[in-house]
Design a protein around this motif. Structure first.
Motif, PDB file in Angstrom:
ATOM      1  N   GLN A  17      -2.955   6.153   0.183  1.00  0.00           N
ATOM      2  CA  GLN A  17      -3.265   7.558   0.463  1.00  0.00           C
ATOM      3  C   GLN A  17      -4.352   8.089  -0.464  1.00  0.00           C
ATOM      4  N   TRP A  18      -4.464   7.525  -1.672  1.00  0.00           N
ATOM      5  CA  TRP A  18      -5.568   7.919  -2.547  1.00  0.00           C
ATOM      6  C   TRP A  18      -6.905   7.668  -1.834  1.00  0.00           C
ATOM      7  N   HIS A  19      -7.018   6.525  -1.170  1.00  0.00           N
ATOM      8  CA  HIS A  19      -8.246   6.216  -0.428  1.00  0.00           C
ATOM      9  C   HIS A  19      -8.401   7.115   0.794  1.00  0.00           C
ATOM     10  N   MET A  20      -7.313   7.314   1.518  1.00  0.00           N
ATOM     11  CA  MET A  20      -7.379   8.116   2.741  1.00  0.00           C
ATOM     12  C   MET A  20      -7.899   9.516   2.447  1.00  0.00           C
ATOM     13  N   PRO A  74       0.790  -1.235   0.000  1.00  0.00           N
ATOM     14  CA  PRO A  74       0.000   0.000   0.000  1.00  0.00           C
ATOM     15  C   PRO A  74       0.821   1.283   0.000  1.00  0.00           C
ATOM     16  N   LEU A  75       2.130   1.191   0.278  1.00  0.00           N
ATOM     17  CA  LEU A  75       2.988   2.378   0.224  1.00  0.00           C
ATOM     18  C   LEU A  75       3.674   2.538  -1.125  1.00  0.00           C
ATOM     19  N   ALA A  96      -9.410  -2.280  -0.022  1.00  0.00           N
ATOM     20  CA  ALA A  96      -8.041  -2.784  -0.017  1.00  0.00           C
ATOM     21  C   ALA A  96      -7.068  -1.669  -0.371  1.00  0.00           C
ATOM     22  N   GLY A  97      -5.952  -1.641   0.341  1.00  0.00           N
ATOM     23  CA  GLY A  97      -4.968  -0.585   0.150  1.00  0.00           C
ATOM     24  C   GLY A  97      -4.162  -0.686  -1.114  1.00  0.00           C
ATOM     25  N   ASP A  98      -4.339  -1.758  -1.894  1.00  0.00           N
ATOM     26  CA  ASP A  98      -3.580  -1.904  -3.142  1.00  0.00           C
ATOM     27  C   ASP A  98      -4.467  -1.720  -4.377  1.00  0.00           C
ATOM     28  N   ILE A  99      -5.619  -1.085  -4.203  1.00  0.00           N
ATOM     29  CA  ILE A  99      -6.510  -0.781  -5.317  1.00  0.00           C
ATOM     30  C   ILE A  99      -6.327   0.684  -5.712  1.00  0.00           C
ATOM     31  N   TYR A 100      -6.280   0.939  -7.024  1.00  0.00           N
ATOM     32  CA  TYR A 100      -6.203   2.311  -7.520  1.00  0.00           C
ATOM     33  C   TYR A 100      -7.508   2.622  -8.241  1.00  0.00           C
ATOM     34  N   ALA A 101      -8.285   3.521  -7.665  1.00  0.00           N
ATOM     35  CA  ALA A 101      -9.562   3.949  -8.249  1.00  0.00           C
ATOM     36  C   ALA A 101      -9.762   5.409  -7.869  1.00  0.00           C
TER      37      ALA A 101
END
Length: 238
Positions: A32-35, A21-22, A109-114
């Motif tokens: 961080q995109w999600h955060m 996720p980093l 999930a922290g490894d998703i890019y949306a």
């Protein structure tokens, strides 16, 4: 809740020294995109579960990070690696964190890019009023999951259908009520003190069979950043 405990085997060697996720997309850690998106929608209290190299995540963000465009958010951590020495999988990790979560909560999930996903307060409120215990966002099937995961009814219910029905891929974006993780269904007491590792899919399928899971189709950009190749492709685009 942002899921950030996995080892990221398919992403090696990048994840040998950095939790997945980093890893960055356009100079910003994936999680961080999600955060930031959650905070923009009004959800400033967030929880992150960790295991593999989890100390790097808390070291990076601490408890009250000041994020671009959204300001300070409030973080809690569920350090599965410190408590048990291993990750608890998705359901086990959520049940472990349940005492610190609200009655209704987001999970992704922290490894998703949306980057265009909207953690909508209207969706949250609609879910609160509904009889469902979970609401999932499904996406068109990517090349790495051509058969999909779940069906979608005309009235917006997720369906546990066998292949080769028309199925969509679970994006990992979801809303849950705490009742979804009742020990009656999970076999785990709240807080998962035994550190049971348990997957989420069987719980979702059982709840779908009970008619307790709603779903929406999300058509915005979405990538499961599961391999170095997918990460390079994302960063090569403007």
């Amino acid at each position: 809740m942002i899921l950030a405990a996995g080892r990221g085997e398919r992403m090696r060697p990048l994840t040998d020294q950095t939790p997945k996720p980093l890893l960055t997309v356009h100079d910003k850690p994936l999680m961080q995109w999600h955060m930031e998106a959650m905070a923009k929608a009004g959800f400033h209290d967030q929880l992150i579960n960790t295991a593999w190299l989890g100390e790097q995540i808390e070291s990076r963000y601490g408890l009250n990070p000041n994020l671009p465009e959204v300001g300070h958010i409030r973080l809690r951590y569920s350090h599965e690696g410190q408590a048990f020495g291993y990750a608890l999988e998705t359901a086990g990790g959520i049940v472990r964190a349940l005492p610190s979560l609200a009655a209704i909560f987001w999970v992704v999930a922290g490894d998703i890019y949306a980057p265009e996903f909207n953690f909508s307060m209207d969706q949250w409120q609609a879910f609160e009023r509904s009889p469902n215990l979970a609401h999932l966002w499904l996406v068109p099937n990517p090349p790495h999951n051509p058969g999909g995961d779940f069906g979608l009814s005309e009235d917006g219910q997720a369906l546990n259908l066998p292949k080769p029905n028309q199925l969509f891929t679970f994006s990992t974006f979801a809303l849950y009520k705490k009742e979804f993780f009742d020990p009656l269904w999970t076999g785990m007491p709240q807080g998962n003190p035994q550190g049971k590792a348990a997957p989420l899919a069987p719980l979702l399928r059982a709840a779908m069979d009970r008619g307790q899971v709603g779903a929406s189709l999300y058509s915005g950009p979405w990538t499961d950043v599961g391999t170095p190749e997918r990460l390079r492709e994302l960063n090569s685009k403007p």
